[in-house]
Design an enzyme around this catalytic site. Structure first.
Site, PDB file in Angstrom:
ATOM      1  N   LYS A   1       0.862  -1.196   0.000  1.00  0.00           N
ATOM      2  CA  LYS A   1       0.000   0.000   0.000  1.00  0.00           C
ATOM      3  C   LYS A   1       0.890   1.235   0.000  1.00  0.00           C
ATOM      4  O   LYS A   1       1.880   1.284   0.742  1.00  0.00           O
ATOM      5  CB  LYS A   1      -0.908  -0.025   1.233  1.00  0.00           C
ATOM      6  CG  LYS A   1      -1.965   1.099   1.267  1.00  0.00           C
ATOM      7  CD  LYS A   1      -2.886   0.971   2.488  1.00  0.00           C
ATOM      8  CE  LYS A   1      -3.990   2.030   2.487  1.00  0.00           C
ATOM      9  NZ  LYS A   1      -4.889   1.904   3.657  1.00  0.00           N
TER      10      LYS A   1
ATOM     11  N   SER B   1      -9.928   2.332   2.697  1.00  0.00           N
ATOM     12  CA  SER B   1      -8.963   2.996   1.835  1.00  0.00           C
ATOM     13  C   SER B   1      -8.006   2.032   1.118  1.00  0.00           C
ATOM     14  O   SER B   1      -7.402   2.435   0.128  1.00  0.00           O
ATOM     15  CB  SER B   1      -8.128   3.983   2.670  1.00  0.00           C
ATOM     16  OG  SER B   1      -7.327   3.285   3.614  1.00  0.00           O
TER      17      SER B   1
ATOM     18  N   SER C   1     -10.387   0.226   7.012  1.00  0.00           N
ATOM     19  CA  SER C   1      -9.743   0.312   5.699  1.00  0.00           C
ATOM     20  C   SER C   1      -9.078  -0.958   5.199  1.00  0.00           C
ATOM     21  O   SER C   1      -8.676  -1.030   4.055  1.00  0.00           O
ATOM     22  CB  SER C   1      -8.709   1.439   5.699  1.00  0.00           C
ATOM     23  OG  SER C   1      -9.354   2.672   5.550  1.00  0.00           O
TER      24      SER C   1
END
Ligand SMILES: [Mg+2]
Ligand SMILES: [Zn+2]
Lengths: 498, 100, 499
Positions: free
Chosen positions: C80, C165, C189
């Site tokens: 990420k 997210s 998330s």
């Protein structure tokens, strides 16, 4: 009460002063990162990724900073809060990389305490006074901006960014510039004794925010202004003096005091409003979520207490009571921890060299130090800490006086030679033949010669002009080049003049 | 509590985010919607409740006072510190001139 | 033989170790899959095929030399783009960090590389991890590999949200272009995007994974965790990512258990709590059914099911939307154009003008919105009413869990109130978007370990997730219950490849 008053056109005004002192905590590494704190490094070399607030960087607390702040708190008789925590003070400035300063607002490490300032008639402090300290909290220092290196840019150096500070917040208990000066000096003395701050004001390791307001005697507190970052005792006193008078002028002209941040200009001795900080009043303090509560074990606090040295008030009392020093000497010798250390070493060495108790030599050592050595160093433009001679050398000299090897007046000459050459007292006395003579034959011969050469004065003396005795002593000593043992010279002359 | 254009402008200025008049107009109802919604917390009785200080009960560790003990959090890394600077100048970060 | 890209982390690791294939073959296969999907899914902000190959070459060399191999040797993963990676651009999906190349490696990513994993690239996300649909990235939306069936054997063309997210992570794992990815979870998330894309993801107890080197959103909530195809892979990855880090003051100084070794789907003697307050009004029927399935599966695994109460549940989201923006408003103050990232310097601008211009140009709309809310709730006169009140309610929310866990070992809920929605469907109304995290946020506020596992497809043909919340430090309990669900759900659906 201080009788300090400003005499305005419409009457008398009282001044109320509180100080927020920022003191750099003496540590090797910064408060929340491992970079160094040393003064004067190349720009941005003592900056870690943490200090530069790189994305994802986190603070980890330096335990020594907490230990030193707790020791300081104990030294000013303060409440130590076993539970404290760090808050963020949010504002934007180029010297503040995170966009917030990690500080302590809601739960400071150290609570209520105090320190005492001494009466000093000459300085305008008629009576001793206790000044309250509201709190000490631990926080990060900011970086530095340089404005004069480029026509359109300022340069940012983050070396100081994240260095540990104690903010020591006094109560508004001071009512004259002199009291504020005495408070700051005393605080500096204590910090240096404790070893938590080097007190070096010209390097910025100690600086004061000066809160000043004025009021009619007996009335409630007026609106205050805060003059930031004043970096000497003298400037603090000057800033108060100027600011108080300015406020009186404003009020007497029918104006109002604006609560604001001001700047002191040492060149003009005046303060001026600091517009650049005007909108920075909503700091949005909240607990720093990167840091957990700081909980101190009782044993940690106890270790801090045990590790404290004898503090200035206690030392001063001991010098007067146990060592028999005059109040003046005790005050002078305890005002700075290095001076006290020097003195105590001198006393210990002097006593051991002469096989006497410390109490029996302390007074002599104190007198010699405060008058002879300080005087001589003063002439050289030096202080005790950069004195060419140390306590060892001084003790050797005092021992020569103590065992009557040389007289007090010869000692002065020897000291001058020591300072000049760096040689030891014994060596100088030996080399220059300054040893006191106890050879009665030599003294008698000298005395005879003096009396013979001054037969007329001998007549007068015998006729009752006894004051001439000193003259004979002086002449005899002179003939002996100052080396005659004063007692023997006296005895011999007394006997001969019958 | 609801915010008006002036309040949002003030908050944006505190947060150092430049906003246009049009931005402001759009933001006011949005922020008011969110604020009205979070304000339902006011109805919770929190008498005698301490605000949370650590989500997993824990306290601060104290670090040793050692310089550069871990190179990742130590100094002497000026090149790294300045590597991404928009205006590095002779070892400094350059910013528009500040008048204090 | 199965395609290498269809293998789990565990199978890849074992295959490399046993010489069935080389790490380089694995990296090459995934690099190709990444390259093929990138244009359609936009799951990556940057791809780093050479990094994947370098790591693989080292593993192959080590194996040839007979050296011991790490726990993840030969497994390439997606990172990420919230984790700082030394020498590789790290942006948090924000224009304000565009071009920022960290000179340091986050603790979590370093641990993964040390275990022999390689990096396929930096995964897209909601900007600064603020969002639930991956529509706030400055680098474009991530498109879910899932599409709704059109009812005629084909696929609807509407682009769906991969959740957020960690939307790049979820999309990439679901599309099988990475075997696993890192995620971060502040209010859901990891879990919500896992549920949207039919994969597994776990957020450990707050403090298990070091936050050092992860771009901060809300410090008291942020936790890293793995996203993968199954529970065993999650256990294996989390073992590698977790561990005490002296550089993070909130890091837990606890040994990391061998979670994968202790995995067991036998729940006899365990109690599973069903919080009645999660049965919210108007709960989606498919979601309600999947929850009931989950209850039945856990019973089948031997667990006793008990009703529990978490009375402050309805206040969790408003609490979160005070605390997270407050922390974010301060955490994001460092993006000021002075030391790194974007600098917008209009003519004759002073320092403060530069800040305002830089931050206006660099932050996206949602980030600005949250900074403004955070600034407001912390500002003079409002702090106690908003922030202090929220932290008190947070205490009550955490207390609810403590009391519930006196009666059960693990709590089962749905992960999200619906399956994936279409891009654009909720982005106009921030509040509606925030409601997506209604089931995941309470555990975040209480710092508890929680995971989502796929439960099945809803009536529109999209995945739903089931959510397990554990006691502090009891990742094992969560993983075990997750495994029990996984075995019974027998979820084999995967997105039909359209890219
Ligand atoms: Mg101040
Ligand atoms: Zn301060």
């Amino acid at each position: 009460m201080s009788s300090y008053r400003i005499h305005g056109a419409t009457g008398e005004w009282e001044v109320v002063i509180g100080l927020e002192v920022h003191a750099q905590i003496t540590t090797q590494a910064k408060l929340f990162s491992g970079s160094a704190t040393a003064f004067g490094a190349e720009p941005n070399t003592q900056v870690s990724l943490v200090d530069a607030a790189m994305p994802g960087m986190l603070p980890v607390l330096n335990g020594e900073c907490i230990r030193q702040a707790v020791r300081t708190g104990i030294a000013i008789n303060a409440q130590i809060n076993a539970w404290s925590r760090f808050d963020r003070k949010n504002y934007f400035y180029a010297d503040l990389p995170q966009g917030y300063q990690i500080s302590q607002l809601y739960h400071p490490l150290v609570g209520e305490g105090y320190l005492d300032i001494e009466a000093d008639e000459k300085a305008g402090i008629p009576v001793a006074k206790r000044i309250g300290v509201e709190r000490i909290h631990v926080e990060q220092d900011a970086g530095k901006l340089m404005h004069d290196q480029h026509p359109t840019m300022s340069y940012v150096d983050l070396n100081r960014s994240g260095v540990a500070l104690m903010e020591i917040v006094s109560r508004p208990d001071m009512t004259s510039p002199a009291e504020a000066g005495a408070y700051l000096s005393k605080l500096r003395t204590i910090l240096r004794y404790v070893g938590s701050c080097d007190g070096n004001m010209d390097q910025g390791s100690m600086r004061a925010d000066v809160n000043v307001s004025v009021r009619r005697p007996g009335e409630p507190l007026g609106t205050r202004t805060e003059t930031k970052n004043v970096n000497s005792v003298r400037f603090v006193m000057a800033a108060i003096e100027h600011e108080a008078n300015r406020q009186v002028d404003v009020l007497e002209a029918g104006g109002k005091i604006v609560q604001e941040t001001r700047l002191f200009d040492p060149d003009t001795g005046t303060t001026r409003s600091m517009r650049s900080k005007e909108d920075a009043h909503d700091y949005r303090y909240f607990p720093d979520p990167d840091l957990l509560p700081l909980v101190l074990e009782a044993a940690f606090i106890e270790e801090c207490r045990q590790s404290l040295p004898e503090l200035p008030d206690a030392k001063r009392a001991r010098y007067e009571q146990a060592l028999g020093l005059s109040a003046y000497n005790a005050a002078v010798l305890t005002a700075d921890v290095e001076t006290a250390r020097w003195f105590e070493r001198l006393v210990a060495l002097t006593a051991s060299k002469q096989g006497k108790a410390e109490a029996d030599v302390a007074k002599q050592a104190a007198n010699w130090l405060t008058s002879e050595l300080f005087g001589a160093l003063n002439k050289l433009g030096k202080g005790l800490l950069d004195s060419p001679i140390g306590p060892e050398a001084a003790a050797e000299l005092l021992a020569l006086v103590g065992n009557a090897t040389i007289s007090g007046s010869i000692a002065k000459q020897v000291l001058e030679k020591m300072l000049e050459t760096g040689d030891g007292a014994g060596e100088i006395v030996e080399r220059e033949g300054l040893k006191q003579t106890t050879d009665t034959g030599a003294i008698e011969a000298a005395a005879d010669a003096v009396l013979a050469a001054n037969a007329d004065k001998v007549e007068q003396y015998k006729g009752g002009k006894e004051a001439l005795f000193g003259f004979f002593v002086g002449q005899t000593m002179k003939a002996l080049q100052g080396k005659g043992n004063p007692q023997l010279v006296n005895q011999v002359l007394k006997a001969k003049l019958g | 509590m609801s915010v008006d254009t002036a309040t949002v402008a003030k908050i944006a200025s505190l947060a150092r985010i430049k906003v246009t008049e049009a931005d402001l107009e759009a933001m006011v109802p949005e922020l008011n919607g969110i604020l009205a919604w979070v304000e339902q917390l006011g109805e919770v009785d929190v008498t005698g409740v301490e605000p949370m200080t650590a989500v997993i009960p824990n306290t601060l560790r104290l670090r040793e006072d050692v310089v550069n003990a871990d190179p990742l959090t130590g100094g002497d890394v000026r090149d790294k510190v300045l590597a991404n600077a928009p205006a590095p100048e002779h070892g400094f970060f350059g910013v528009p001139k500040v008048i204090e | 033989m199965t395609a290498l890209t269809d293998l789990t982390v565990t199978a890849l690791r074992d295959g490399v170790a046993q010489g069935e294939f080389t790490a380089t073959e694995v990296a090459t296969a995934f690099n190709a899959a990444v390259a093929e999907a990138q244009g359609a899914l936009n799951a990556f902000i940057v791809t780093t095929p050479e990094k994947a190959l370098d790591a693989a070459a080292r593993v192959d060399a080590d194996r040839a030399a007979g050296k011991p191999l790490g726990k993840l040797a030969g497994v390439p993963i997606g990172m990420k783009d919230l984790f700082a990676t030394q020498g590789t651009q790290t942006t948090a999906a924000s224009h304000i960090l565009e071009g920022f190349v960290p000179q340091y490696e986050s603790t979590v990513s370093q641990k993964l590389w040390d275990a022999g994993a390689g990096m396929l690239g930096k995964l897209n996300l909601d900007q600064f991890a603020m969002g639930s649909s991956n529509e706030t990235s400055a680098f474009g939306n991530v498109i879910s590999p899932w599409r709704r069936p059109d009812g005629q054997g084909g696929l609807d063309t509407a682009a769906l949200a991969p959740g957020g997210s960690s939307g790049g992570s979820s999309a990439a794992v679901a599309a099988r272009i990475v075997p696993a990815a890192t995620g971060t979870d502040t209010g859901g998330s990891i879990r919500q995007p896992a549920a949207f894309t039919g994969i597994s993801g776990i957020k450990p107890t707050y403090g298990r994974c070091s936050r050092w080197g992860i771009v901060a959103f809300a410090s008291s909530l942020d936790q890293a965790g793995p996203m993968a195809r199954d529970v065993a892979d999650c256990a294996l990855l989390l073992e590698t990512m977790a561990g005490f880090d002296p550089k993070d003051s909130t890091s837990l100084n606890l040994p990391v258990p061998d979670w994968s070794a202790a995995l067991s789907a036998d729940l006899r003697g365990k109690k599973v709590g069903i919080p009645r307050e999660y049965r919210i009004e108007g709960l989606n029927a498919d979601v309600a059914k999947s929850w009931d399935d989950g209850i039945a599966w856990l019973k089948d695994a031997g667990a006793e099911v008990v009703d529990v109460s978490l009375p402050h549940t309805k206040y969790a989201l408003p609490t979160y939307y005070i605390i997270a923006p407050a922390e974010a408003s301060s955490n994001l103050a460092r993006y000021d154009g002075v030391r790194y990232g974007l600098r917008d310097l209009p003519d004759h601008a002073g320092l403060q003008d530069m800040y305002a211009a830089t931050r206006a140009a660099g932050f996206g709309a949602e980030v600005k919105r949250r900074i403004l809310i955070g600034t407001y709730v912390l500002s003079a006169g409002f702090y106690d009413a908003y922030y202090t009140q929220a932290q008190k309610v947070r205490t009550l929310i955490a207390r609810d869990f403590t009391e519930a866990f006196a009666q059960c070992d693990v709590i089962l809920t749905p992960t999200a109130p619906s399956s994936a929605f279409a891009l654009g469907e909720k982005s106009a109304d921030p509040l509606e978007m925030y409601l997506n995290d209604v089931f995941s946020v309470p555990a975040s506020l209480a710092g508890l370990p929680a995971m989502s596992v796929p439960a099945g497809l809803d009536s529109t043909g999209l995945p739903l997730g089931l959510h397990l919340i554990g006691k502090p430090f009891d990742e094992q309990g969560v993983l075990n219950a997750g495994l029990a669900l996984e075995q019974r759900a027998a979820f084999t659906a995967r997105p039909k490849k359209w890219w």
